[in-house]
Design an enzyme around this catalytic site. Structure first.
Site, PDB file in Angstrom:
ATOM      1  N   HIS A  20       3.127  19.477  -4.849  1.00 52.31           N
ATOM      2  CA  HIS A  20       4.434  19.794  -4.276  1.00 52.31           C
ATOM      3  C   HIS A  20       4.528  19.309  -2.831  1.00 52.31           C
ATOM      4  CE1 HIS A  20       7.395  22.378  -2.238  1.00 52.31           C
ATOM      5  NE2 HIS A  20       8.077  22.193  -3.352  1.00 52.31           N
ATOM      6  N   GLY A  76     -19.904  -8.908   4.803  1.00 49.34           N
ATOM      7  CA  GLY A  76     -21.194  -8.246   4.996  1.00 49.34           C
ATOM      8  C   GLY A  76     -21.882  -7.818   3.719  1.00 49.34           C
ATOM      9  N   TYR A 118      17.131  -0.185 -12.208  1.00 49.86           N
ATOM     10  CA  TYR A 118      16.836   0.267 -10.848  1.00 49.86           C
ATOM     11  C   TYR A 118      15.533   1.060 -10.799  1.00 49.86           C
ATOM     12  CZ  TYR A 118      18.470   4.933 -12.241  1.00 49.86           C
ATOM     13  OH  TYR A 118      18.606   6.143 -12.860  1.00 49.86           O
ATOM     14  N   SER A 177      16.518   7.797 -17.434  1.00 47.41           N
ATOM     15  CA  SER A 177      15.758   7.675 -16.194  1.00 47.41           C
ATOM     16  C   SER A 177      14.340   8.147 -16.505  1.00 47.41           C
ATOM     17  CB  SER A 177      16.392   8.533 -15.102  1.00 47.41           C
ATOM     18  OG  SER A 177      15.612   8.441 -13.936  1.00 47.41           O
ATOM     19  N   ARG A 202     -10.027 -19.279   7.328  1.00 50.43           N
ATOM     20  CA  ARG A 202      -9.445 -18.522   6.222  1.00 50.43           C
ATOM     21  C   ARG A 202      -8.200 -17.813   6.741  1.00 50.43           C
ATOM     22  NH1 ARG A 202     -14.288 -14.044   6.090  1.00 50.43           N
ATOM     23  NH2 ARG A 202     -14.014 -13.372   8.229  1.00 50.43           N
ATOM     24  N   CYS A 225      12.527   7.340 -11.897  1.00 52.20           N
ATOM     25  CA  CYS A 225      12.675   8.203 -10.723  1.00 52.20           C
ATOM     26  C   CYS A 225      11.417   9.019 -10.433  1.00 52.20           C
ATOM     27  CB  CYS A 225      13.884   9.125 -10.876  1.00 52.20           C
ATOM     28  SG  CYS A 225      13.712  10.297 -12.219  1.00 52.20           S
ATOM     29  N   ARG A 271     -25.442 -19.799   2.751  1.00 47.13           N
ATOM     30  CA  ARG A 271     -24.528 -18.648   2.811  1.00 47.13           C
ATOM     31  C   ARG A 271     -23.879 -18.403   1.459  1.00 47.13           C
ATOM     32  NH1 ARG A 271     -23.071 -21.023   8.060  1.00 47.13           N
ATOM     33  NH2 ARG A 271     -23.083 -19.385   9.648  1.00 47.13           N
ATOM     34  N   MET A 307     -22.954  -9.770   1.119  1.00 45.80           N
ATOM     35  CA  MET A 307     -23.985 -10.643   0.552  1.00 45.80           C
ATOM     36  C   MET A 307     -24.738 -11.382   1.644  1.00 45.80           C
ATOM     37  SD  MET A 307     -22.270 -11.759  -2.992  1.00 45.80           S
ATOM     38  CE  MET A 307     -20.960 -12.522  -2.125  1.00 45.80           C
ATOM     39  N   LYS A 350     -15.053 -19.602   0.930  1.00 46.37           N
ATOM     40  CA  LYS A 350     -15.664 -20.322   2.042  1.00 46.37           C
ATOM     41  C   LYS A 350     -15.879 -21.799   1.686  1.00 46.37           C
ATOM     42  CE  LYS A 350     -19.374 -19.328   5.269  1.00 46.37           C
ATOM     43  NZ  LYS A 350     -18.751 -18.305   6.069  1.00 46.37           N
TER      44      LYS A 350
HETATM   45  C1  PEP Z   1       9.329  13.219 -13.090  1.00 48.79           C
HETATM   46  O1  PEP Z   1       8.848  14.042 -13.857  1.00 48.79           O
HETATM   47  O2  PEP Z   1       8.925  12.060 -12.974  1.00 48.79           O
HETATM   48  C2  PEP Z   1      10.444  13.598 -12.211  1.00 48.79           C
HETATM   49  C3  PEP Z   1      11.010  12.705 -11.442  1.00 48.79           C
HETATM   50  O3  PEP Z   1      10.765  14.918 -12.179  1.00 48.79           O
HETATM   51  P1  PEP Z   1       9.946  16.029 -11.377  1.00 48.79           P
HETATM   52  O4  PEP Z   1       8.954  15.333 -10.517  1.00 48.79           O
HETATM   53  O5  PEP Z   1      10.958  16.775 -10.592  1.00 48.79           O
HETATM   54  O6  PEP Z   1       9.351  16.818 -12.482  1.00 48.79           O
END
Ligand code: PEP
Ligand code: MG
Length: 891
Positions: free
Chosen positions: A472, A109, A868, A781, A356, A848, A100, A111, A30
């Protein structure tokens, strides 16, 4: 001597700091913006800021001020006096100020604020005379006593409200506006008595006592419980401190030529380039926010569109409005962003009280960023940096109509974003059946297992009573782009009566239910939704993002449909195709169970021969969709118990298929039971003990690749990935199996395709031994779901029960299954990447785990130099944007 007080306004600006960030750190958001507005010549009431550094010092010195401060503040007050021509505490022409808080980032909100400070029994008379409005003066005084008693003296707020109500009742008034000077005067007397009763001292009449009381209260509010909680929730360090802003009061409640308002320079809801805001004639700022009176529109167009009667500011105060519009344009050009502004008009004179960067919806953020780049206000790179990647989530899925009524039953975890409505079903088969009849269904389960996949596919949305953000249900739902609320712990599901009970209400199969996977809300009935639009600004911003990023973005997908969605979203390959998900197809599960329960290799091969053509078909379709792009296929990984039959019917199916008695099958299933399946017979351990499984899978991959090559003339790019490797020897054994299968297929087909064999890094040992493992693995990976589980020693399936508290208590800053634990797990990734590159300089590195779709984790991957990230299809655009932002930040 350190300077702690910085003046602004009236042509003076003490803040020398050119660096915007440094200035904000010193003066708070501010204070920095007030100084900046003043320095570009905007009409800002003069004032001064006591720096955040003083706040930090105040606490370090046991809540005392340095001696120099009193002098600095006195000089700064003199500055305000000379600009306004009024004197602090002067009975004839009194200066009133506001006090202020203002930290580096806004803490709405949290202070304290005190307005109208400087009023006492003498100055109130002066104010009445100078303003020519006795009613206004006494109203201001009572507001001041009320606020000061609450904020500074910490007295019971309700008593003051009650006193006001009694005066109104006694006089038969309904609105505050009916109160005359004499009534306010009587109330002031009442208030002063209240203060003496509660505080055991009279209300402070010395204006300097008032000022120091307020300053100390603002600094004190930094350590108030609510501020601490807010900081913890928003990752704001406690040593930042707050600044205090003291500023000459201007009044929007001095009659019909006065007003106060709030405005955005563009529409914060849809991003359109039109002023947007509200104002109230003859009111103080708090009246607009508090909703005591209904504010009026700022522009004529907005008023007409809403069909409202009361005149807009554009119509009622044309000249001042024109001046304000000029200020809007100037501020937007200066800050190069949409601004959220507070202003006051005092007897026709415009004053700016705050500016702001304005908060906005994802849709507005996108439009404003693209528009501003097209208007040459910002560069395309800046536009890319302006949009929060996670906010795209709101745009990629249907969302609930904000105007629709919601009957919220309970709340779970926002596991997969988007909104969905449908009839309740309690099992996957019913989901599929009713979907087949053209119904929209919501699958409600205690928790899901891989056997529910077909039902999850059929469902518009998924609700589970158990499970966390990487359960899952959550992982699969995100992969499929299905909204999901997981871990709705209040939900009681009764599979017998096919009903669920929550908050004392029971819903039956077939009743309508709506989920909001972005907020975790579960609602009875159908709430209207709005479909996403991925063209226009979205496409433009993505194009700009792709120009900046260095990381490739792949996807985790295993069905041709998901692959197509991901490709449309810009995926540049598949980073993880989990083959076990393909095994849970209803048509195959019995053969899979036959394979698992077989006593020996011969038995397993019978089952595998049934699966081979199916797997080959899967891979063929995926290769066709992903033509020209790499496809990483992971050989079978999951804990075996996920495959085992449970119900009598399931055992019967396997018994029929194998000719083995149910009792014998049950005995075998019992033998296979594991105490700790996540650390049990899974991953490459399956391939080590049953090499024929990996052999057949590899065969299916290479046969499919040859088929596609033959048919299209375009060679697929398979990358075969071995899961849960901990030693080089494991990888060597599995590589031998894969290479053997490739050799056999290529010899038989008289053609070949190039392929890689690599490994997942999911165990700390694999990370530490990466130098050795890279001698055999052509790519790594990082499976950070398991790597997090194994590094932290926290079960990913059980974490939801306690991780929330771990985050609340600051043990982990964020859920480590959602955002990478950079200090721990990240260190292992760095070690593995470095060691891998030493052995094999061109080793391909990717991630991954679920973290591949989390912007903070993606930034870490960019810094570590991975090639990647791989994210679920609906996260691909988020990953593209996050990767671009990471590259721009590292420039
Ligand atoms: C992991 O373990 O990060 C992975 C990609 O394999 P999963 O989630 O299938 O165990
Ligand atoms: Mg894993």
């Amino acid at each position: 001597m350190t300077q702690y007080v910085f003046r602004f306004g009236g042509g003076v600006s003490d803040a020398q700091e050119d660096d915007k960030l440094a200035r904000t750190n010193l003066l708070g958001g501010k204070g920095a913006n007030l100084a900046e507005m003043a320095s570009i010549g905007l009409p800002v009431p003069p004032g001064f800021t006591i720096s955040t550094e003083l706040c930090t010092r105040y606490y370090a010195d046991g809540e005392t001020y340095p001696d120099s401060l009193i002098g600095e503040v006195a000089q700064a007050i003199a500055h305000i006096e000379s600009v306004t021509g009024k004197t602090f505490g002067d009975a004839a022409n009194p200066l009133l100020v506001s006090v202020r808080s203002g930290a580096r980032v806004s803490m709405p909100g949290m202070m304290d604020t005190v307005l109208n400070l400087g009023l006492n029994d003498a100055t109130v008379e002066g104010l009445a005379k100078v303003s020519g409005d006795e009613r206004f003066a006494w109203d201001s005084y009572r507001r001041f006593i009320q606020m000061y008693s609450d904020v500074v003296l910490g007295l019971d707020h309700d008593a003051f409200e009650e006193a006001l109500e009694i005066v109104k009742e006694d006089n038969g008034f309904y609105n505050d506006t009916e109160m005359e000077a004499e009534h306010w005067k009587a109330l002031v007397a009442e208030y002063k008595t209240l203060v003496e009763e509660q505080w055991a001292k009279p209300f402070p009449q010395d204006v300097n006592d008032q000022l120091w009381g307020a300053i100390t209260a603002v600094f004190g509010s930094w350590q108030a419980e609510r501020a601490k909680v807010y900081r913890r929730l928003n990752d704001i360090p406690g040593d930042w401190g707050t600044a205090v802003n003291v500023q000459a009061m201007v009044f929007g409640n001095m009659g019909e030529t006065s007003a106060t308002g709030v405005a955005f320079t563009r529409n914060p809801s849809d991003g359109s380039n039109a002023y947007y805001g509200e104002y109230l004639i003859n009111a103080q700022g708090e009246d607009v926010v508090a909703g005591i009176r209904t504010p009026q529109y700022l522009t004529k167009a907005a008023r007409e569109e809403a069909g409202a009667k009361p005149l807009s500011m554009e119509e009622a105060m044309g000249e001042t409005y024109a001046e304000l519009a000029g200020v809007f344009d100037l501020l937007e050009k200066h800050y190069r962003d949409m601004q959220d502004i507070e202003f006051t008009v005092e007897r026709g004179k415009l004053w700016m009280l705050q500016t702001r960067s304005g908060k906005r919806t994802a849709k507005a953020a996108l439009k404003i960023a693209v528009d501003m780049a097209n208007e040459d206000l910002i560069t395309q790179e800046e536009a890319v940096q302006r949009v929060d990647p996670m906010a795209l989530d709101q745009l990629l899925h249907p969302t609930l109509d904000p105007d629709a009524v919601r009957d919220v039953l309970t709340r779970g975890l926002p596991a997969s974003p988007g909104a969905a409505a449908g009839v309740i079903v309690f099992d996957a088969d019913t989901a599929e059946r009713r979907k087949g009849m053209g119904e929209h269904v919501i699958l409600v389960r205690m928790e899901t297992s891989p056997e529910d996949i077909h039902g999850m596919h059929a469902a518009e949305g998924i609700l589970t009573a158990r499970g966390g953000m990487t359960s899952h249900a959550a992982v699969v739902a995100r992969g499929m782009g299905r909204p999901c609320v997981s871990g709705a712990g209040e939900l009681v599901i009764d599979n017998e009566t096919r009903s669920m009970t929550v908050a004392g209400r029971t819903l039956k199969e077939g009743n309508m239910l709506t989920l909001d996977g972005s907020t975790g809300e579960v609602m009875a009935g159908e709430v209207a939704t709005i479909q996403p639009e991925l063209v226009g600004d979205f496409g433009t911003l993505m194009e700009w993002a792709d120009r900046s990023r260095k990381l490739n973005v792949r996807t985790n997908a295993e069905t041709p449909a998901d692959c197509r969605v991901a490709r449309d979203f810009g995926a540049e390959g598949i980073g993880l195709c989990r083959t076990e998900h393909m095994f849970f197809d209803a048509a195959r599960i019995t053969a899979v169970r036959q394979m698992i329960l077989a006593e020996n290799e011969a038995g397993r091969r019978v089952a595998l021969d049934k699966l081979l053509p199916e797997q080959r078909q899967d891979f063929t379709e995926i290769f066709e969709v992903m033509v020209g792009l790499p496809v990483t296929i992971r050989l079978l990984d999951p804990p075996l118990h996920e495959f085992l039959p449970h119900s009598e019917n399931e055992f019967k199916d396997v018994a029929e298929a194998t000719g083995i008695g149910i009792e014998a099958l049950k005995r075998r299933a019992n033998e296979l039971h594991e105490f700790n399946p996540m650390l049990g017979h899974r991953g490459c351990r399956l391939g080590v003990t049953y090499p024929e499984i990996y052999e057949i899978q590899a065969k299916a991959i290479f046969e499919a690749a040859c088929d596609v090559l033959e048919k299209s003339g375009k060679a697929p790019i398979p990358e075969v990935m071995i899961p849960l490797v901990g030693t080089k020897r494991e990888l060597d054994l599995m590589k031998e199996v894969v290479d053997g299968a490739a050799k056999a297929v290529f010899a038989e087909r008289g053609q070949s395709v190039d392929y890689l064999v690599g490994t997942m890094i999911e165990l700390p040992r694999a990370a530490l031994m990466a130098g050795e493992i890279a001698a055999s693995g052509e790519f790594f990976s990082f499976g950070t779901n398991d790597l997090t589980q194994t590094t932290l020693g926290v079960s990913r399936d059980d974490a939801a029960r306690f991780l929330g508290q771990y985050v609340d208590k600051g043990i982990y800053a964020r859920d480590p299954f959602v955002s990478l634990d950079i200090d721990g797990v990240g260190q292992l990734i760095e070690i593995a990447a470095e060691k891998g590159r030493v052995t094999r300089p061109d080793i391909k590195l990717g991630i991954c785990g679920e973290h591949g779709g989390d912007p903070a984790s993606i930034a870490f991957c960019a810094k570590t130099g991975l090639d990647y990230v791989s994210a679920s299809p609906y996260r691909v655009p988020i990953a593209r944007l996050a990767a671009a932002q990471a590259a721009l930040a590292n420039q």
